[in-house]
Write an enzyme that holds these catalytic residues in place. Structure first.
Site, PDB file in Angstrom:
ATOM      1  N   SER A 313      47.972   9.266  55.076  1.00 48.41           N
ATOM      2  CA  SER A 313      47.074   8.615  56.009  1.00 48.41           C
ATOM      3  C   SER A 313      47.828   7.869  57.100  1.00 48.41           C
ATOM      4  O   SER A 313      48.581   8.453  57.866  1.00 48.41           O
ATOM      5  CB  SER A 313      46.152   7.694  55.200  1.00 48.41           C
ATOM      6  N   ASP A 324      58.289  12.636  65.901  1.00 46.90           N
ATOM      7  CA  ASP A 324      58.047  13.403  67.124  1.00 46.90           C
ATOM      8  C   ASP A 324      58.661  12.750  68.354  1.00 46.90           C
ATOM      9  O   ASP A 324      59.014  13.438  69.324  1.00 46.90           O
ATOM     10  CB  ASP A 324      56.542  13.590  67.341  1.00 46.90           C
ATOM     11  N   LYS A 338      46.822  13.864  54.813  1.00 45.96           N
ATOM     12  CA  LYS A 338      45.475  13.313  55.021  1.00 45.96           C
ATOM     13  C   LYS A 338      45.334  12.954  56.487  1.00 45.96           C
ATOM     14  O   LYS A 338      45.855  11.950  56.947  1.00 45.96           O
ATOM     15  CB  LYS A 338      45.276  12.081  54.138  1.00 45.96           C
TER      16      LYS A 338
END
Length: 414
Positions: A313, A324, A338
């Protein structure tokens, strides 16, 4: 928290989430409705307006309402049953109804303290089984040896197949000193029974230590156990303290962190990033909202993030943002996967409604729901105790230390 304030939050499959609150106004039609009919219609309208899947699980949502209102309701409980039946037809375990007691219990969790056995639980969307996301550090559940991914088959002799997520949580809560018996199952171990004595569970989300670096320098070790309302502030204080003590590099441990508030994940990403996108949110119209880092970062030192199967989550939002943006190297195992966002609505009678309203994507537009985030350096690990985390027997931690010794391969802020 303001009654009219709305917050998005990351669900994390955890019952220890802090929920933002929305009061959804209900416009009365000319036809007089009973209080029970108003409540059912209010739920239907919220889902109709906000639910992520515009096909409503490939069914006519108006027909679902018509069926729910076809028979008169003798009391509030019968209306609750009708609401639960409506929501069940969506096939989404995270869109769920909370009666007034369950709703109040979830609000209590924002205080950072609760009473129970210390288990964060979720319904596995693939199997429908009740699973442990993670036991809370120092809790009765952890002391009894319960691990992430263990399955809870029965609570006090009642099959969890017959219970909702919130009903299961309610059965495990209770007064300090009282006992609850769980019937458990684990791959490789089989089934067993355990009795846990409930206790007060402290929810301090941050552990911070300055540790020696192989070349005589220092590592700031930070472990974050969940994303509650205090997480960002506590982590900022910890980083500030470690910077003053001379930390040269950092390890951020997100293992077995089931998530929590979306906003907390965003704020913590901003502590590390000078600039860049943190996360995109996508609703059923495909409209993308995005959250950005605007600096300054609290430190430019090299960073390694530890993740595993219990990293879920909001933890995955943070890990994905740092990976990233090239700010951190991820070490460990592929994360839980999730990627759905819920919002909680307060209803007219004091009950609540959690609705999946959006999904998230990482800055590189990765949709990780049911896939997870793959670390840059894959290191498998056998289960270890809380006392062994960050020690010489913790192979994932040791791999992070070795990477930091090779500073050139570890991302730092630019």
């Amino acid at each position: 928290m303001g009654f009219m304030q709305k917050k998005l939050f990351q669900a994390g499959l955890s019952l220890l989430l802090a929920f933002g609150v929305v009061f959804c106004g209900f416009c009365q039609p000319a036809l007089a409705l009973t209080d029970e009919q108003k409540l059912v219609t209010q739920v239907w309208r919220i889902v109709n307006r906000t639910y992520l899947d515009e096909t409503f699980n490939h069914q006519n949502w108006a027909s679902v309402q018509k069926k729910a209102l076809a028979k008169p309701f003798k009391d509030h409980q019968s209306a609750y049953v009708a609401i639960q039946d409506m929501l069940q037809s969506l096939g989404d375990p995270f869109t769920r109804f909370l009666d007034p007691q369950q709703y109040r219990s979830l609000q209590v969790n924002t205080s950072g303290e609760l009473t129970g056995v210390g288990l964060q639980i979720a319904l596995n969307p693939e199997t429908g089984l009740l699973e442990v996301v993670t036991p809370i550090a120092g809790s009765p559940a952890e002391k009894a040896g319960i691990r992430p991914r263990d399955r809870i088959l029965k609570i006090e002799g009642i099959s969890t197949e017959k219970l909702t997520l919130d009903e299961a949580a309610a059965k495990m809560r209770g007064p300090i000193g009282s006992a609850v018996t769980l019937f458990m199952e684990r791959d490789g171990k089989g089934e067993w029974q355990v009795q846990l004595v409930r206790d007060r569970i402290a929810l301090n989300p941050v552990v911070a230590e300055l540790r020696s670096f192989p070349q005589g320098k220092s590592i700031g070790y930070l472990r974050l156990t969940q994303f509650n309302a205090n997480a960002s502030m506590e982590l900022a204080h910890a980083i500030s303290s470690l910077e003053k003590k001379g930390a040269d590099a950092y390890i951020l441990d997100l293992r077995n962190n089931p998530g929590g508030l979306l906003q907390a994940g965003i704020e913590i990403a901003r502590l590390w990033l000078e600039s860049g996108t943190i996360v995109y949110t996508v609703n059923r119209q495909g409209i993308q909202g995005n959250f950005e880092a605007f600096g300054p970062a609290m430190t430019h030192d090299p960073l390694v993030v530890l993740v595993n199967q219990g990293t879920a989550s909001a933890s995955e939002i943070l890990a994905g943002a740092l990976q990233d943006n090239g700010r951190a190297v991820l070490v460990g195992e592929t994360t839980f996967g999730k990627g759905l966002i819920q919002s909680l609505f307060e209803l007219s009678d004091g009950s609540g409604l959690a609705v999946t309203i959006a999904k998230y994507e990482t800055p590189n537009h990765r949709d990780i729901n049911k896939q997870g985030i793959k670390p840059d350096k894959l290191i498998s690990s056998e289960p270890i105790t809380r006392e062994q985390i960050g020690t010489e027997v913790d192979v994932q931690y040791q791999a992070a230390v070795e990477l930091l010794a090779k500073k050139s391969v570890v991302a730092g802020a630019t």
